[in-house]
Write an enzyme that holds these catalytic residues in place. Structure first.
Site, PDB file in Angstrom:
ATOM      1  N   ARG A  73      -7.398  -0.377  -7.108  1.00  0.00           N
ATOM      2  CA  ARG A  73      -7.692   0.816  -6.285  1.00  0.00           C
ATOM      3  C   ARG A  73      -7.915   1.983  -6.970  1.00  0.00           C
ATOM      4  NH1 ARG A  73      -4.240   1.274  -1.005  1.00  0.00           N
ATOM      5  NH2 ARG A  73      -6.146   2.170  -0.142  1.00  0.00           N
TER       6      ARG A  73
ATOM      7  N   ARG B  23       0.769  -1.298  -0.032  1.00  0.00           N
ATOM      8  CA  ARG B  23      -0.063  -0.110  -0.195  1.00  0.00           C
ATOM      9  C   ARG B  23       0.801   1.232  -0.091  1.00  0.00           C
ATOM     10  NH1 ARG B  23       2.066   1.907   3.845  1.00  0.00           N
ATOM     11  NH2 ARG B  23       1.002   3.871   3.483  1.00  0.00           N
ATOM     12  N   GLY B  24       0.304   2.404   0.037  1.00  0.00           N
ATOM     13  CA  GLY B  24       0.934   3.689  -0.298  1.00  0.00           C
ATOM     14  C   GLY B  24       1.092   3.981  -1.727  1.00  0.00           C
ATOM     15  N   ALA B  25       0.863   5.356  -2.188  1.00  0.00           N
ATOM     16  CA  ALA B  25       0.374   5.559  -3.476  1.00  0.00           C
ATOM     17  C   ALA B  25       1.958   5.111  -4.219  1.00  0.00           C
ATOM     18  CB  ALA B  25       0.285   7.025  -3.817  1.00  0.00           C
TER      19      ALA B  25
ATOM     20  N   ASP C  12      -2.219  10.968  -2.229  1.00  0.00           N
ATOM     21  CA  ASP C  12      -2.348   9.754  -3.203  1.00  0.00           C
ATOM     22  C   ASP C  12      -2.880  10.269  -4.558  1.00  0.00           C
ATOM     23  OD1 ASP C  12      -2.975   8.528  -0.360  1.00  0.00           O
ATOM     24  OD2 ASP C  12      -2.753   6.942  -1.896  1.00  0.00           O
TER      25      ASP C  12
ATOM     26  N   ASN D  71      -5.740  12.345   0.217  1.00  0.00           N
ATOM     27  CA  ASN D  71      -4.750  11.648   0.962  1.00  0.00           C
ATOM     28  C   ASN D  71      -5.556  10.859   1.846  1.00  0.00           C
ATOM     29  OD1 ASN D  71      -1.975  10.698   1.812  1.00  0.00           O
ATOM     30  ND2 ASN D  71      -2.391  11.771   3.618  1.00  0.00           N
ATOM     31  N   LYS D  72      -5.036  10.150   2.829  1.00  0.00           N
ATOM     32  CA  LYS D  72      -5.846   9.191   3.782  1.00  0.00           C
ATOM     33  C   LYS D  72      -6.834   9.788   4.520  1.00  0.00           C
ATOM     34  CE  LYS D  72      -5.302   5.610   4.108  1.00  0.00           C
ATOM     35  NZ  LYS D  72      -6.429   4.692   3.424  1.00  0.00           N
TER      36      LYS D  72
HETATM   37  O1  MRU Z   1      -4.678   3.056   2.015  1.00  0.00           O
HETATM   38  P1  MRU Z   1      -3.173   3.525   1.798  1.00  0.00           P
HETATM   39  O2  MRU Z   1      -2.598   2.974   2.867  1.00  0.00           O
HETATM   40  O3  MRU Z   1      -2.400   3.010   0.838  1.00  0.00           O
HETATM   41  O4  MRU Z   1      -3.009   5.071   1.949  1.00  0.00           O
HETATM   42  C1  MRU Z   1      -1.733   5.695   1.941  1.00  0.00           C
HETATM   43  C2  MRU Z   1      -1.714   7.126   2.015  1.00  0.00           C
HETATM   44  O5  MRU Z   1      -2.892   7.581   1.990  1.00  0.00           O
HETATM   45  C3  MRU Z   1      -0.437   7.728   2.146  1.00  0.00           C
HETATM   46  O6  MRU Z   1      -0.302   8.824   3.154  1.00  0.00           O
HETATM   47  C4  MRU Z   1      -0.097   8.153   0.725  1.00  0.00           C
HETATM   48  O7  MRU Z   1      -0.356   7.165   0.035  1.00  0.00           O
HETATM   49  C5  MRU Z   1       1.268   8.644   0.610  1.00  0.00           C
HETATM   50  S1  MRU Z   1       2.362   7.250   0.590  1.00  0.00           S
HETATM   51  C6  MRU Z   1       3.797   7.798   0.432  1.00  0.00           C
END
Ligand code: MRU
Length: 336
Positions: free
Chosen positions: A86, A47-49, A232, A242-243
């Site tokens: 996603r 996970r993470g963009a 994201d 973002n999250k």
């Molecule tokens: O649902 P996730 O864990 O993939 O969400 C990730 C985030 O929101 C991060 O803050 C974002 O991707 C930045 S990652 C460098």
């Protein structure tokens, strides 16, 4: 400092550190099956963009490994499957489209698979470099030794390299510019308390975890000098997905007169998105709220609303740190 990598490509297989098990168990998924990688993205095992963009790029390249007939059909099927994993992080589509370009230009060549893998590795290496440059540019936001609050996980686990916002915090700490880090636990899936805390602990940076709803009180108590988070997807006008909970923080920062920064690679800027209203927000399964680690904490029949992301309007963002520079408002990413 010894932070395990979120992803490694070795011996024609992708090695994924299963983030749903951290920090209690360090377990790896080793596969060359694009469907298994698609599942890993959906389940947030990776996970993470930036990390999902890289994983998807390798997965699409792997989809034609050992395929001799109907290569194009297989490739398109894999592209569509990975594309639907996603919806919010634009890096996923960036990774897939970069591999698709190589496929289209070289589809009749014998070494097509190696060319696709090579492009996957380039995307991965570019991200490593971008993480380092984001950290360097991020030093500009520190006016003094600071107490920083962050949300979700933006470290090595979320990228191909050392991270975005968390890498800024790491480098600033090494330069004596960070005193303490407040880590939002980041409900519902706790990327803050499980992943960011784990990384900060390994790096020896002092921190404490707080519930997301504690951020206002911390600010009122004068314990937060600045907030840095990841992204994201960033629209051309600077609106940022973002999250979930990021928008709350930006509003709180505005009220308390605290700088609020985004840190992300330029691959997170969506050139086709004029403003945040066009960003698709992923809705997650309600079990992510009704359960913690498969343990049911409320009645199953209760309804639950579970968006994974929110949009922070550009006017609440003090600056956007990329590998290229620190952008200040008004934002216009048309030529970036
Ligand atoms: O649902 P996730 O864990 O993939 O969400 C990730 C985030 O929101 C991060 O803050 C974002 O991707 C930045 S990652 C460098």
């Amino acid at each position: 400092m010894n932070i395990p990598r979120a992803l490694e490509f070795k011996d024609d297989k992708l090695i994924i550190l299963n983030q749903t098990k951290l920090p209690l168990i360090e377990e790896y998924i080793i596969t060359d099956d694009y469907e298994r990688i698609a599942l890993a993205i959906e389940r947030l095992e990776v996970r993470g963009a930036p990390a999902i963009g890289i994983a998807a790029a390798y997965a699409l390249a792997l989809s034609i490994k050992n395929i001799d007939d109907n290569i194009e059909e297989t490739f398109i099927k894999a592209y569509n499957r990975l594309y639907s994993t996603r919806p919010t992080a634009v890096n996923l589509f960036y990774g897939l489209n970069e591999i698709k370009k190589v496929f289209e230009n070289h589809k009749s060549e014998k070494n097509l698979y190696s060319l696709l893998i090579k492009r996957g590795e380039e995307i991965h290496n570019d991200d490593i470099k971008m993480c380092d440059d984001i950290a360097k540019n991020g030093l500009k936001v520190f006016k003094k030794k600071s107490r920083v609050l962050t949300h979700c996980n933006t470290g090595a686990l979320a990228t191909g390299g050392n991270g975005t916002a968390l890498n800024v915090i790491r480098l600033a700490y090494e330069k004596g510019l960070v005193e303490f880090v407040h880590v939002d636990e980041t409900r519902p899936l706790l990327q803050g308390s499980r992943l960011t805390a784990w990384e900060l602990n390994k790096m020896g940076i002092p921190f404490s975890i707080n519930t997301d709803s504690t951020a206002a009180f911390l600010m009122k108590e004068g314990k937060v000098d600045l907030v840095i988070v990841g992204a994201d997807r960033i629209a051309l006008n600077g609106d940022t997905a973002n999250k979930i909970g990021t928008y709350n923080l930006a509003v709180l920062c505005h009220y308390h007169n605290i700088p609020f920064y985004i840190a992300a690679p330029s691959s997170t800027i969506d050139k086709n998105c004029v403003n945040g209203s066009y960003i698709k927000i992923e809705m997650r399964n309600k079990n992510e709220i009704t359960h913690i680690n498969n343990y049911q904490i409320t009645l199953q029949e209760f309804d639950a609303y579970c968006p994974a992301f929110d949009i922070t309007p550009a006017e609440l963002i003090t600056g956007i740190i990329t590998e290229k520079e620190l952008y200040l408002p008004p934002y216009n990413f048309n030529n970036v």
